[in-house]
Design an enzyme around this catalytic site. Structure first.
Site, mmCIF file in Angstrom:
data_model
loop_
_atom_site.group_PDB
_atom_site.id
_atom_site.type_symbol
_atom_site.label_atom_id
_atom_site.label_comp_id
_atom_site.label_asym_id
_atom_site.label_seq_id
_atom_site.Cartn_x
_atom_site.Cartn_y
_atom_site.Cartn_z
ATOM 1 N N ASP A 280 0.858 -1.175 0.000
ATOM 2 C CA ASP A 280 0.000 0.000 0.000
ATOM 3 C C ASP A 280 0.903 1.237 0.000
ATOM 4 O O ASP A 280 2.127 1.135 0.148
ATOM 5 C CB ASP A 280 -0.993 -0.011 1.177
ATOM 6 C CG ASP A 280 -2.195 0.896 0.894
ATOM 7 O OD1 ASP A 280 -2.125 1.717 -0.037
ATOM 8 O OD2 ASP A 280 -3.217 0.792 1.605
HETATM 9 C C1 BGC Z 1 -5.050 3.264 0.224
HETATM 10 C C2 BGC Z 1 -5.277 2.215 -0.837
HETATM 11 C C3 BGC Z 1 -5.131 2.814 -2.204
HETATM 12 C C4 BGC Z 1 -3.778 3.490 -2.307
HETATM 13 C C5 BGC Z 1 -3.524 4.084 -3.664
HETATM 14 C C6 BGC Z 1 -3.804 4.075 -0.015
HETATM 15 O O1 BGC Z 1 -3.720 5.163 0.839
HETATM 16 O O2 BGC Z 1 -4.984 2.624 1.481
HETATM 17 O O3 BGC Z 1 -6.538 1.635 -0.679
HETATM 18 O O4 BGC Z 1 -5.281 1.831 -3.172
HETATM 19 O O5 BGC Z 1 -3.721 4.514 -1.337
HETATM 20 O O6 BGC Z 1 -4.326 5.154 -3.918
#
Ligand code: BGC
Length: 736
Positions: A280
Site C-alpha cells: 500500500d
Molecule cells: C489506500 C489504498 C489505495 C492506495 C492508492 C492508499 O492510501 O490505502 O486503498 O489503493 O492509497 O491510492
C-alpha cells in the site's frame, strides 16, 4: 519462517523469454526501478487528472529513475496516458511499457453506490456488471489495473473505510469479491482491452483496526484470521485477481508489508498466488514507523524477503535493493522474480505489443457516463438502499405536498469518498429527481434546513416555512463524504448535532416524517430512528442516486436492500456483529427478567444491534412457511437441500432475499451463533408463493480447528431460513 524464499531456480528463470529479453540485460538499478510505482504528479503535464491519496513526500527520485519506473498510479484520460506512455517508451532503454494503475473502487466517471451499499443489494450479478462498466470506462481512459476490490471484513463502523467494504460476513464478502474480480477482469485480459486487472486489498485484516482508528494495530489469532478475515481475499485470488495489495496494519505483530508468513507462506505457497504483490502507499517505509525495521534499508529487506514486488511511492527499493544484493543480503534471483511477475502482468495485458492498450479518446467521448452505464448505476442505487423503518408514510403518494428538507435535499455530495473522477455537479440530486416524478413539481418544496454540522436561525425558519403546508416532511440527512473513507474515522457515529436539532424541530410540527440517510457507515440512529416514521438508508448512492431514491420514495420501485453490516444500538456496543460466539453466560431475556446479573450484557443498553445483518423492509410483506430439509442426517462429502415457501402477502411486487444460516451446536472450538451459508433472491407478485430451494454442503460446515486443520465435526446443527439473521424459521439436522 526460515524458508528459502527464492521460489524459482536460475534454470527456470532462464527458460522465461521475458527474463532473457528484458531482465538479463538490466542493471540492478534498472531492476529496482521496475519495482517502483510513482504517483501521477511525477508525470504531470497540464490538463490531466491525477489522484493523490497519501502523503506526497519528498522522495528524492531523479529523472533516470522515473524513466525506468515500472508503474504509475492515478493518471487518467486517454490523451494524457498516451502522451506519458509514448514519452516513457522513447526514454526507456529497454522499451518496457509503464503499467497504469488507479483506484476504481465503485465506478470511474459513472459512479455506483459505495461498496457497503452494493453489499446491501445482495445482488452479485449486478455488482459484477458495475465492475465491468467501471473497467470499460477506466480502460478507454488508459488504465490497466484497478486497486479494487477492497474486501476487508468490517465490524467497526467508527472506521471510515467500512464504506469500501461489502460488510461483516465472510461468505457474503467472498461472493462479492468473486463478482467484482470477474466483472473487472472478464475472461481474457489479453484479448479484451475493455477490462482491467483487479488488485484485491488490503491483505490482510485491515478492517480490524483497533478502536476503529485508521492505520491502527490489528492483532488476532491465526484461527480468527482464517475463519473470518481471509475467505474474501482467497475468493478474489481464486477468481484470478492479478494483484494483491498489502495492508498498512500489523498481523501477529509484523507489519503486513514485511510479513513473510502472510505473504510468502500463506499467499504464495499455500494459496498458490503467482501474481503481483504491491505495497500500500508508502507501506514499505512505514515498517520503520511501526518499529519493525531500524531504517529504510531494513524495511526494504523485509518487504523484499516477504515477497512484495511493487513499492508504491517510497524510494526504499530503489535506494537500497541494489546495495542489499551487492552485500549478499538479498539474492538477485528474488529481484528477478519480482520483476518477472510485473513483466508477466504487462504481457498478459498485451502491453508489449500494444502499449496504449484500450486508451482511446474517441471511445472515451462515447462511453463515459453513457445511458447504458448510468442505467446500471441507477439500478444498483435502487437495490442498495435499505428501508430501515416504515410506519405508513412511504411510499409517497402523488398529489401530496412534500417538504424536502436537509443538507442532502439538493446536494451532489452523494458519490462517496472513493470516487475521485466522479462529478458532484452532474450527479442526479434528490430534489430535482423528486420534482420530476411528482405530478406537479410545485408539490416538492425544498429547504436546506441545516448544514452538515451547523444550523442557523435562517435555516430553521426556512425549514419551518417549507414544512408549513406540507402533508409529509422528507428529511435528507447524513454525513459529508469526507466523514468516511480513508482516515475518515469517527468516535461518535451519530448524525452531527445540528442535524439532530433539525429532526427535533421538524418532529415538533407533528407532521409525518420520513428520513433519507446519506452516509458511509452504519450510524447510531438515536434521535433519528425514534423520531421518524420512516427511514430509508441511501448510503452514498452514486451519480444516479437522486433518481433511484425518488423512484423508491414514490413507490415506482420497491426497496429490496438488506443490511450487510449491523447498525449498532449505540457506539458502546461496537463491535457488534451477527456471527459472534455465544459466551458461557449468554444473554437471555428470561434470565434477565429473573434478575440474574451475571449474564453477558450491559446495564444500560441491549446486546442486540438496533438493526441486524440481513435486515431490510419493503413496501410489501413476506411470509415464510414449510421449512423442509431433504434429510436430517448429512454425511461427510454430502449435502442437503433446504426448501422454504415464501409468499408475498402484501399488495406490491417485491424482491425478497431468502437467507440460510447454520449453527454448529458444539464444535471442537466454539462456533458462531449463526453463519450465513447461502441466499437467493426471488421476485414475487402480490399473493404469489414460491418454494425456494437452497443447498447446504458438508464442505460448508468445515471450519478451522485448534490445530488450524479444516474439517467438520459430526453432531447437531441448527439451521435457520428467513428474511434476516434475526427473523428466521428453524430446523435441525445431524452430521454423521
Ligand atoms: C489506500 C489504498 C489505495 C492506495 C492508492 C492508499 O492510501 O490505502 O486503498 O489503493 O492509497 O491510492
Amino acid at each position: 519462517m526460515n524458508r528459502n524464499v527464492a521460489v524459482e531456480n536460475q534454470a527456470s528463470l532462464e527458460n522465461e523469454p521475458l527474463y532473457r529479453k528484458y531482465i538479463q540485460p538490466m542493471t540492478l538499478e534498472e531492476k529496482a526501478a521496475q519495482l517502483l510505482q510513482l504517483a501521477a504528479p511525477f508525470y504531470d503535464k497540464p490538463g490531466g487528472h491525477s489522484e493523490i491519496t497519501g502523503p506526497m513526500e519528498e522522495l528524492g527520485i531523479g529523472g533516470e529513475t522515473v524513466q525506468n519506473a515500472g508503474s504509475v498510479l492515478g493518471i487518467s484520460g486517454a490523451e494524457k496516458m498516451i502522451a506519458v506512455q509514448k514519452a516513457h517508451l522513447e526514454n526507456n532503454k529497454l522499451g518496457i511499457p509503464l503499467l497504469f494503475t488507479a483506484d476504481i473502487v465503485h465506478g470511474f466517471k459513472t459512479i455506483f453506490p459505495i461498496p457497503l451499499g452494493i453489499g446491501c443489494s445482495w445482488n452479485p450479478e449486478l455488482a459484477s456488471r458495475s465492475a465491468e462498466v467501471a473497467a470499460h470506462e477506466a480502460a478507454v481512459s488508459g488504465i490497466h489495473v484497478t486497486f479494487a476490490p477492497m474486501v476487508d471484513l468490517v465490524r467497526d463502523p467508527r472506521w471510515g473505510r467500512v464504506m469500501e467494504s461489502t460488510g461483516e460476513d465472510p461468505y457474503l464478502n467472498s461472493v462479492f469479491a468473486r463478482a467484482f474480480v470477474e466483472g473487472f477482469q472478464g475472461e481474457d485480459l489479453t484479448g479484451d482491452v475493455s477490462r482491467v486487472a483487479a488488485c484485491v486489498k488490503h491483505f490482510a485484516a485491515y478492517g480490524l483496526a483497533e478502536g476503529g482508528r485508521d492505520y491502527n494495530t490489528v492483532d488476532l489469532s491465526e484461527r480468527q484470521l482464517r475463519e473470518y478475515y481471509l475467505p474474501a481475499y482467497k475468493a478474489a485470488v481464486d477468481a484470478g485477481a492479478e494483484m494483491v495489495m498489502t495492508s498498512f496494519n500489523t498481523v501477529e505483530g509484523m507489519p503486513a508489508t514485511g510479513n513473510r508468513k502472510l505473504l510468502r507462506s500463506l499467499l504464495r505457497e499455500e494459496w498458490g498466488f503467482d501474481g503481483v504483490v504491491i505495497s500500500d502507499w508508502a507501506a514499505i517505509k512505514e515498517i520503520v514507523a511501526h518499529g519493525a525495521a531500524e531504517d529504510d534499508k531494513e524495511a526494504a529487506l523485509k518487504a523484499m524477503m516477504s515477497g512484495v514486488d511493487i513499492d508504491m511511492m517510497t524510494a526504499s527499493y530503489i535506494n537500497h535493493l541494489p546495495e542489499l544484493v551487492r552485500e549478499g543480503k538479498v539474492e538477485e534471483r528474488l529481484l528477478d522474480e519480482a520483476v518477472l511477475r510485473i513483466l508477466k502482468l504487462k504481457e498478459k495485458l498485451g502491453l508489449f505489443e500494444n502499449p496504449l492498450r484500450g486508451a482511446d479518446p474517441a471511445a472515451e467521448a462515447e462511453i463515459m457516463r453513457c445511458t447504458e452505464h448510468r442505467e446500471v448505476a441507477r439500478q444498483l442505487a435502487e437495490q442498495s438502499a435499505v428501508l430501515l423503518k416504515n410506519e405508513g408514510v412511504l411510499p409517497l403518494r402523488q398529489g401530496q405536498k412534500i417538504a424536502l428538507i436537509g443538507p442532502f435535499a439538493d446536494s451532489g455530495d452523494i458519490l462517496g469518498w472513493w470516487s475521485w473522477l466522479g462529478d458532484t455537479e452532474t450527479a442526479v440530486k434528490l430534489g430535482g429527481a423528486m420534482q420530476q416524478l411528482a405530478a406537479d413539481p410545485g408539490d416538492i418544496v425544498i429547504a436546506e434546513g441545516s448544514g452538515i454540522e451547523s444550523i442557523s436561525v435562517a435555516q430553521k425558519d426556512g425549514a419551518l416555512q417549507a414544512a408549513q403546508d406540507a402533508d409529509v416532511i422528507v428529511l435528507a440527512l447524513g454525513e459529508a463524504s469526507y466523514m468516511s473513507g480513508e482516515a475518515g474515522c469517527r468516535s461518535d457515529i451519530r448524525l452531527p448535532e445540528a442535524q439532530l436539532e433539525l429532526v427535533r424541530l421538524m418532529k415538533e410540527t407533528g407532521k409525518p416524517l420520513a428520513v433519507v440517510l446519506f452516509n458511509g457507515r452504519p450510524l447510531d440512529l438515536h434521535g433519528v430512528y425514534d423520531a421518524a416514521d420512516a427511514v430509508l438508508e441511501a448510503w452514498y448512492p452514486g451519480s444516479e442516486g437522486g433518481e433511484a431514491l425518488a423512484n423508491l420514495l414514490y413507490g415506482r420501485s420497491n426497496p429490496s436492500g438488506r443490511l450487510s453490516m449491523s447498525f449498532p444500538y449505540s457506539v458502546g456496543q461496537v463491535p457488534v456483529y451477527y456471527n459472534h460466539y455465544s459466551t458461557g453466560r449468554p444473554f437471555s431475556a428470561a434470565e434477565k427478567e429473573k434478575g440474574n446479573r451475571y449474564i453477558s450484557k450491559y446495564l444500560d443498553i441491549p446486546n442486540d444491534p438496533l438493526l441486524p445483518f440481513g435486515f431490510g423492509l419493503s413496501y410489501t410483506s413476506y411470509q415464510y412457511e414449510g421449512l423442509q430439509l431433504s434429510t436430517h442426517e448429512m454425511t461427510a462429502g454430502g449435502e442437503l437441500e433446504v426448501k422454504v415457501t415464501v409468499t408475498n402477502t402484501g399488495s406490491m411486487t417485491g424482491t425478497e432475499t431468502v437467507q440460510l444460516y447454520v449453527r454448529d451446536v458444539a464444535g471442537e472450538v466454539v462456533r458462531p451463533v449463526k453463519e450465513l451459508k447461502a441466499f437467493r433472491q426471488v421476485t414475487l407478485a402480490p399473493g404469489e408463493s414460491r418454494e425456494v430451494a437452497l443447498t447446504l454442503t458438508e464442505e460448508q460446515l468445515r471450519y478451522h480447528h485448534s490445530d488450524l486443520s479444516l474439517s467438520s465435526d459430526p453432531g447437531r446443527f441448527r439451521l435457520f431460513a428467513g428474511s434476516s439473521s434475526r427473523d428466521v424459521l428453524e430446523a435441525e439436522f445431524r452430521l454423521v
